[in-house]
Design a protein around this motif. Structure first.
Motif, PDB file in Angstrom:
ATOM      1  N   GLN A 171      -5.689   2.983   1.369  1.00 33.49           N
ATOM      2  CA  GLN A 171      -5.588   4.326   0.940  1.00 33.49           C
ATOM      3  C   GLN A 171      -4.283   4.431   1.574  1.00 33.49           C
ATOM      4  O   GLN A 171      -3.410   5.943   1.765  1.00 33.49           O
ATOM      5  CB  GLN A 171      -6.611   5.037   1.206  1.00 33.49           C
ATOM      6  N   TRP A 172      -4.556   4.875   3.166  1.00 35.09           N
ATOM      7  CA  TRP A 172      -3.982   5.232   4.111  1.00 35.09           C
ATOM      8  C   TRP A 172      -2.219   4.349   3.730  1.00 35.09           C
ATOM      9  O   TRP A 172      -1.122   5.341   4.152  1.00 35.09           O
ATOM     10  CB  TRP A 172      -3.809   3.915   5.348  1.00 35.09           C
ATOM     11  N   ARG A 175      -0.134   6.607   1.939  1.00 33.69           N
ATOM     12  CA  ARG A 175       0.436   8.296   2.752  1.00 33.69           C
ATOM     13  C   ARG A 175       2.198   8.114   3.233  1.00 33.69           C
ATOM     14  O   ARG A 175       2.211   6.942   4.310  1.00 33.69           O
ATOM     15  CB  ARG A 175      -0.312   9.021   4.028  1.00 33.69           C
ATOM     16  N   LYS A 176       2.932   9.011   3.032  1.00 36.14           N
ATOM     17  CA  LYS A 176       3.960   8.901   2.897  1.00 36.14           C
ATOM     18  C   LYS A 176       4.508   9.215   4.971  1.00 36.14           C
ATOM     19  O   LYS A 176       5.578   8.576   5.253  1.00 36.14           O
ATOM     20  CB  LYS A 176       4.746  10.780   2.614  1.00 36.14           C
ATOM     21  N   ASP A 177       3.505   9.306   6.208  1.00 37.48           N
ATOM     22  CA  ASP A 177       3.095   9.548   7.203  1.00 37.48           C
ATOM     23  C   ASP A 177       3.680   8.251   8.081  1.00 37.48           C
ATOM     24  O   ASP A 177       3.210   7.502   9.062  1.00 37.48           O
ATOM     25  CB  ASP A 177       2.855  10.822   7.984  1.00 37.48           C
ATOM     26  N   SER A 178       2.232   7.219   6.769  1.00 40.06           N
ATOM     27  CA  SER A 178       2.462   5.554   6.751  1.00 40.06           C
ATOM     28  C   SER A 178       3.186   4.574   7.201  1.00 40.06           C
ATOM     29  O   SER A 178       4.208   4.633   6.557  1.00 40.06           O
ATOM     30  CB  SER A 178       1.276   5.377   6.533  1.00 40.06           C
ATOM     31  N   GLU A 295       0.784   8.048  13.457  1.00 44.19           N
ATOM     32  CA  GLU A 295      -0.422   8.349  12.591  1.00 44.19           C
ATOM     33  C   GLU A 295      -0.943   9.629  12.723  1.00 44.19           C
ATOM     34  O   GLU A 295      -1.421  10.579  12.131  1.00 44.19           O
ATOM     35  CB  GLU A 295      -0.826   6.828  12.118  1.00 44.19           C
TER      36      GLU A 295
END
Length: 307
Positions: A171-172, A175-178, A295
């Motif tokens: 799931q992480w 995310r576009k910031d991972s 993150e």
């Protein structure tokens, strides 16, 4: 046949010749910056002086075959050191650090250059999306590919490997910031059926993902906190390692760019250098610490901390 030509002063070229070419044909095709006294080739290196007798000998009779590396011996190599006359070397000196001129096997000159990728925590996915599709907007789909693969093989992508529970990581990474890293590069390499060469700017070496499985490859450059793509000026980003002289010229140019950028202070050793968040001025050490900071805060503008 294709041969690689080198000489003092940074002279370098890749040329293509007929199979029955003579030594004279080879010398003429190099467009050497100074009169040539002879050549060296093979291991241990053997020298052939250029004279009336040797000039007409075929390369085959001399034991030179396609793929050979040949070093030119100039009559006045001292003047080349004092006044660089090599066209390719001279032009490289005026190019910015993000570019390097090379001569391709077909005789055409081109420029390998950095295609700069936005600093938005998706730089790995953007760089690979650009290399494969020439479009960074497909980065979310690449995240999905990685997430799906990680979720489908919980033994390979165990909690210990991922440093967090498998489902949580799957799931992480969506995310576009991972930040992505080696796990994602290996997955996307197989998804694209392409080897991925990661050029570490600080170490000045390549980490090659799945080179043994695929003949074609792309190159991305990592400065310790950010990935950029590498391309020829004509926007070629996929190269064939079976064309050894062609790919070698590209890889050497990539290393030259990395050297220039490192010398200019653009590389980070994430195990040694302190990194500053330019948003909140927090001092961080190590790629994992930087990733966790990004993150938790959404900050993505980092630089090398002044000592």
């Amino acid at each position: 046949m294709k041969v690689k030509i080198t000489g003092i002063g940074g002279y370098s070229s890749v040329i293509q010749l007929d199979n029955d070419a003579s030594l004279r044909h080879l010398i003429e095709a190099t467009h050497a910056p100074l009169p040539v006294a002879g050549i060296r080739f093979g291991y241990p290196p053997q020298r052939v002086n250029l004279n009336a007798g040797s000039a007409t000998l075929t390369l085959d009779s001399l034991g030179i075959c396609s793929g050979e590396k040949i070093n030119l011996i100039f009559e006045d190599e001292g003047s080349l050191n004092k006044q660089p006359a090599s066209l390719s070397a001279t032009k490289q000196q005026v190019l910015p650090s993000t570019k390097c001129k090379i001569t391709l096997p077909d005789g055409e000159e081109n420029v390998l250059q950095v295609h700069q990728i936005p600093d938005d925590n998706s730089c790995l996915f953007h760089s690979l999306s650009y290399c494969v599709y020439k479009d960074i907007s497909l980065s979310p789909q690449l995240r999905t590919v990685c997430s799906t693969q990680i979720r489908s093989d919980k033994n390979l992508y165990s909690d210990a490997v991922l440093d967090k529970p498998n489902e949580e990581y799957a799931q992480w990474i969506l995310r576009k910031d991972s930040w992505g890293g080696g796990i994602e590069i290996a997955i996307l390499s197989k998804n694209f059926s392409l080897a991925i060469y990661v050029l570490d700017m600080d170490a000045l070496k390549f980490e090659k993902f799945n080179e043994d499985q695929f003949t074609h490859f792309v190159i991305i450059m990592f400065n310790g906190v950010h990935y950029d793509a590498l391309e020829l000026q004509n926007h070629t980003t996929v190269f064939d390692r079976h064309d050894e002289l062609y790919s070698e010229a590209v890889l050497e140019a990539a290393l030259e760019i990395a050297k220039k950028l490192k010398k200019g202070g653009h590389s980070f050793n994430t195990r040694r250098d302190r990194i500053v968040c330019n948003n909140c001025h927090a001092i961080l050490v190590g790629e994992r610490e930087v990733a966790r900071h990004a993150e938790s805060t959404g900050h993505f503008d980092f630089g090398q901390a002044k000592t």
